[in-house]
Design a protein around this motif. Sequence first.
Motif, PDB file in Angstrom:
ATOM      1  N   ILE A 147      71.287  45.007   7.645  1.00 17.61           N
ATOM      2  CA  ILE A 147      72.233  44.271   8.817  1.00 17.61           C
ATOM      3  C   ILE A 147      71.629  44.365  10.066  1.00 17.61           C
ATOM      4  CG2 ILE A 147      74.524  44.071   9.656  1.00 17.61           C
ATOM      5  CD1 ILE A 147      73.684  45.460   6.271  1.00 17.61           C
ATOM      6  N   ALA A 148      71.250  43.698  10.883  1.00 20.82           N
ATOM      7  CA  ALA A 148      70.652  43.628  12.112  1.00 20.82           C
ATOM      8  C   ALA A 148      70.995  42.531  12.840  1.00 20.82           C
ATOM      9  CB  ALA A 148      69.035  43.767  12.064  1.00 20.82           C
ATOM     10  N   ASP A 149      71.164  42.592  14.511  1.00 21.32           N
ATOM     11  CA  ASP A 149      71.542  41.451  15.121  1.00 21.32           C
ATOM     12  C   ASP A 149      72.907  40.783  14.556  1.00 21.32           C
ATOM     13  OD1 ASP A 149      72.009  40.088  17.604  1.00 21.32           O
ATOM     14  OD2 ASP A 149      70.259  38.510  16.714  1.00 21.32           O
ATOM     15  N   LEU A 154      71.417  48.203  12.058  1.00 27.53           N
ATOM     16  CA  LEU A 154      71.013  48.397  13.278  1.00 27.53           C
ATOM     17  C   LEU A 154      71.871  47.696  14.140  1.00 27.53           C
ATOM     18  CD1 LEU A 154      68.399  49.589  14.883  1.00 27.53           C
ATOM     19  CD2 LEU A 154      67.405  47.399  14.461  1.00 27.53           C
ATOM     20  N   VAL A 155      72.103  48.341  15.108  1.00 29.57           N
ATOM     21  CA  VAL A 155      73.585  47.693  16.050  1.00 29.57           C
ATOM     22  C   VAL A 155      73.115  48.199  17.521  1.00 29.57           C
ATOM     23  CG1 VAL A 155      75.059  49.547  15.529  1.00 29.57           C
ATOM     24  CG2 VAL A 155      75.816  47.340  15.894  1.00 29.57           C
ATOM     25  N   ASP A 156      73.703  47.644  18.362  1.00 30.57           N
ATOM     26  CA  ASP A 156      74.075  47.835  19.770  1.00 30.57           C
ATOM     27  C   ASP A 156      75.384  48.162  20.111  1.00 30.57           C
ATOM     28  OD1 ASP A 156      74.464  47.899  22.539  1.00 30.57           O
ATOM     29  OD2 ASP A 156      72.919  46.309  23.045  1.00 30.57           O
ATOM     30  N   ASN A 211      77.217  49.136  22.337  1.00 37.88           N
ATOM     31  CA  ASN A 211      77.839  48.621  23.756  1.00 37.88           C
ATOM     32  C   ASN A 211      78.120  47.163  23.543  1.00 37.88           C
ATOM     33  OD1 ASN A 211      77.803  51.331  24.738  1.00 37.88           O
ATOM     34  ND2 ASN A 211      75.660  50.806  25.502  1.00 37.88           N
ATOM     35  N   ALA A 212      77.146  46.413  22.752  1.00 40.57           N
ATOM     36  CA  ALA A 212      77.422  44.980  22.800  1.00 40.57           C
ATOM     37  C   ALA A 212      78.384  44.529  21.503  1.00 40.57           C
ATOM     38  CB  ALA A 212      76.191  44.251  22.322  1.00 40.57           C
ATOM     39  N   CYS A 213      78.802  45.433  20.620  1.00 39.27           N
ATOM     40  CA  CYS A 213      79.746  44.909  19.685  1.00 39.27           C
ATOM     41  C   CYS A 213      81.022  45.747  19.924  1.00 39.27           C
ATOM     42  CB  CYS A 213      79.130  45.381  18.236  1.00 39.27           C
ATOM     43  SG  CYS A 213      79.051  46.974  17.974  1.00 39.27           S
ATOM     44  N   GLY A 214      81.134  46.671  20.552  1.00 34.80           N
ATOM     45  CA  GLY A 214      82.515  47.423  20.966  1.00 34.80           C
ATOM     46  C   GLY A 214      82.781  48.421  19.846  1.00 34.80           C
ATOM     47  N   TRP A 215      81.845  48.725  18.898  1.00 29.61           N
ATOM     48  CA  TRP A 215      82.054  49.629  17.885  1.00 29.61           C
ATOM     49  C   TRP A 215      81.928  50.949  18.441  1.00 29.61           C
ATOM     50  CZ3 TRP A 215      81.725  48.561  12.116  1.00 29.61           C
ATOM     51  CH2 TRP A 215      81.810  47.168  11.971  1.00 29.61           C
ATOM     52  N   GLN A 216      82.471  52.315  17.579  1.00 32.95           N
ATOM     53  CA  GLN A 216      82.323  53.527  17.927  1.00 32.95           C
ATOM     54  C   GLN A 216      81.376  54.082  16.713  1.00 32.95           C
ATOM     55  OE1 GLN A 216      83.078  54.753  20.846  1.00 32.95           O
ATOM     56  NE2 GLN A 216      83.906  52.812  21.581  1.00 32.95           N
ATOM     57  N   ASP A 217      80.689  55.389  17.013  1.00 33.66           N
ATOM     58  CA  ASP A 217      79.963  55.987  15.905  1.00 33.66           C
ATOM     59  C   ASP A 217      81.075  56.272  14.846  1.00 33.66           C
ATOM     60  OD1 ASP A 217      77.701  56.144  17.397  1.00 33.66           O
ATOM     61  OD2 ASP A 217      77.990  58.138  17.919  1.00 33.66           O
ATOM     62  N   GLU A 273      67.821  48.976  29.321  1.00 28.67           N
ATOM     63  CA  GLU A 273      69.227  49.111  29.460  1.00 28.67           C
ATOM     64  C   GLU A 273      69.943  48.935  28.020  1.00 28.67           C
ATOM     65  OE1 GLU A 273      70.757  49.879  32.302  1.00 28.67           O
ATOM     66  OE2 GLU A 273      69.015  49.862  33.033  1.00 28.67           O
ATOM     67  N   GLN A 274      69.257  48.711  27.059  1.00 26.81           N
ATOM     68  CA  GLN A 274      69.742  48.593  25.637  1.00 26.81           C
ATOM     69  C   GLN A 274      69.581  49.853  24.489  1.00 26.81           C
ATOM     70  OE1 GLN A 274      67.937  45.528  23.160  1.00 26.81           O
ATOM     71  NE2 GLN A 274      69.968  45.056  22.128  1.00 26.81           N
ATOM     72  N   THR A 275      70.504  50.091  23.975  1.00 28.22           N
ATOM     73  CA  THR A 275      70.530  51.382  23.044  1.00 28.22           C
ATOM     74  C   THR A 275      70.942  51.006  21.909  1.00 28.22           C
ATOM     75  OG1 THR A 275      70.970  52.979  24.844  1.00 28.22           O
ATOM     76  CG2 THR A 275      71.542  53.440  22.627  1.00 28.22           C
ATOM     77  N   LEU A 276      70.170  51.148  20.771  1.00 31.39           N
ATOM     78  CA  LEU A 276      70.242  50.763  19.465  1.00 31.39           C
ATOM     79  C   LEU A 276      70.759  51.973  18.443  1.00 31.39           C
ATOM     80  CD1 LEU A 276      67.498  47.743  18.915  1.00 31.39           C
ATOM     81  CD2 LEU A 276      70.221  47.546  19.269  1.00 31.39           C
ATOM     82  N   THR A 277      71.267  51.929  17.592  1.00 31.68           N
ATOM     83  CA  THR A 277      71.579  52.971  17.001  1.00 31.68           C
ATOM     84  C   THR A 277      71.488  52.450  15.326  1.00 31.68           C
ATOM     85  OG1 THR A 277      73.247  53.707  18.129  1.00 31.68           O
ATOM     86  CG2 THR A 277      72.873  54.723  15.952  1.00 31.68           C
ATOM     87  N   LEU A 278      70.653  53.283  14.368  1.00 34.39           N
ATOM     88  CA  LEU A 278      70.246  52.859  13.072  1.00 34.39           C
ATOM     89  C   LEU A 278      71.521  53.856  12.051  1.00 34.39           C
ATOM     90  CD1 LEU A 278      68.787  51.233  10.821  1.00 34.39           C
ATOM     91  CD2 LEU A 278      67.189  53.346  10.837  1.00 34.39           C
ATOM     92  N   PHE A 279      72.231  53.160  11.534  1.00 34.29           N
ATOM     93  CA  PHE A 279      73.026  53.739  10.525  1.00 34.29           C
ATOM     94  C   PHE A 279      72.712  53.697   9.203  1.00 34.29           C
ATOM     95  CE2 PHE A 279      75.543  53.264  14.301  1.00 34.29           C
ATOM     96  CZ  PHE A 279      76.293  54.669  14.307  1.00 34.29           C
ATOM     97  N   THR A 280      72.623  54.531   8.230  1.00 41.18           N
ATOM     98  CA  THR A 280      72.253  54.276   6.914  1.00 41.18           C
ATOM     99  C   THR A 280      73.094  54.886   6.032  1.00 41.18           C
ATOM    100  OG1 THR A 280      70.798  56.563   6.984  1.00 41.18           O
ATOM    101  CG2 THR A 280      69.595  54.558   7.532  1.00 41.18           C
ATOM    102  N   TYR A 281      73.108  54.384   4.793  1.00 34.16           N
ATOM    103  CA  TYR A 281      73.992  54.907   3.637  1.00 34.16           C
ATOM    104  C   TYR A 281      73.327  54.653   2.222  1.00 34.16           C
ATOM    105  CZ  TYR A 281      77.536  54.610  -0.087  1.00 34.16           C
ATOM    106  OH  TYR A 281      78.348  54.936  -0.890  1.00 34.16           O
ATOM    107  N   ASP A 282      73.201  55.743   1.461  1.00 32.35           N
ATOM    108  CA  ASP A 282      72.359  55.900   0.230  1.00 32.35           C
ATOM    109  C   ASP A 282      73.556  56.381  -0.722  1.00 32.35           C
ATOM    110  OD1 ASP A 282      70.922  56.100  -1.948  1.00 32.35           O
ATOM    111  OD2 ASP A 282      69.376  56.973  -0.764  1.00 32.35           O
ATOM    112  N   LEU A 283      74.087  55.678  -1.543  1.00 38.86           N
ATOM    113  CA  LEU A 283      74.780  56.364  -2.486  1.00 38.86           C
ATOM    114  C   LEU A 283      74.351  57.492  -3.298  1.00 38.86           C
ATOM    115  CD1 LEU A 283      77.657  55.915  -3.982  1.00 38.86           C
ATOM    116  CD2 LEU A 283      76.395  54.437  -5.686  1.00 38.86           C
ATOM    117  N   ARG A 284      73.273  57.561  -3.532  1.00 34.69           N
ATOM    118  CA  ARG A 284      72.603  58.832  -4.255  1.00 34.69           C
ATOM    119  C   ARG A 284      72.845  59.934  -3.393  1.00 34.69           C
ATOM    120  NH1 ARG A 284      70.477  54.176  -5.744  1.00 34.69           N
ATOM    121  NH2 ARG A 284      70.274  53.482  -7.681  1.00 34.69           N
ATOM    122  N   GLU A 285      72.508  59.888  -2.023  1.00 28.19           N
ATOM    123  CA  GLU A 285      72.437  60.973  -1.147  1.00 28.19           C
ATOM    124  C   GLU A 285      73.986  61.240  -0.415  1.00 28.19           C
ATOM    125  OE1 GLU A 285      69.421  60.123   1.377  1.00 28.19           O
ATOM    126  OE2 GLU A 285      67.949  60.236  -0.301  1.00 28.19           O
TER     127      GLU A 285
END
Length: 165
Positions: free
Chosen positions: A71-73, A101-103, A105-111, A129-141
């Motif tokens: 999921i990006a942009d 992969l999300v910005d 500040n642009a979406c108004g979400w928190q960690d 000025e842009q900060t992107l964060t990569l969040f991941t999920y793996d069911l096996r881990e």
Amino acid sequence: MTDSFSSRTPQQALAALLDRYAPNRLLLVGASGLPALEAFQDAHPESQLAHAAAGPLPADLAAQRFDLALIADCLEHLPKRTGLELLGGIRNLNASRLAVLVDLNACGWQDTDFFALALQASERFQREEQTLTLFTYDLREYKQVPDWLNAKFWANPQNFGKYWW
């Protein structure tokens, strides 16, 4: 994850994720034309890519299962409730592995919104000025097997793994 920024670019991080999992069936929600994804497809022509625009998944894609969902942009263009439903639905029904992969500040979400969905903050990237964060999920881990879950701690160890109530 620390609050420091990664020395890699977001595309390098996505490329490493794709190389690690080498998915045969891949779902991309949001942006199109990710260079890391194009390079992966060139190297793995047998992999199948499904693409959906930002928003709820179309019925034909919602009925399928994927090895990895990217999921990006996407979340930057959706109301928060729709985004939560999208991520939760994909995580629960469509893919065992998820990368977002999300910005923030642009979406108004928190960690914590991502933590509530069992995603982990893997890396943070900054460009001007842009900060992107990569969040991941793996069911096996997602959760480690507790050390007490074995025959040694059962009342009747000879029955461990034989019966399901």
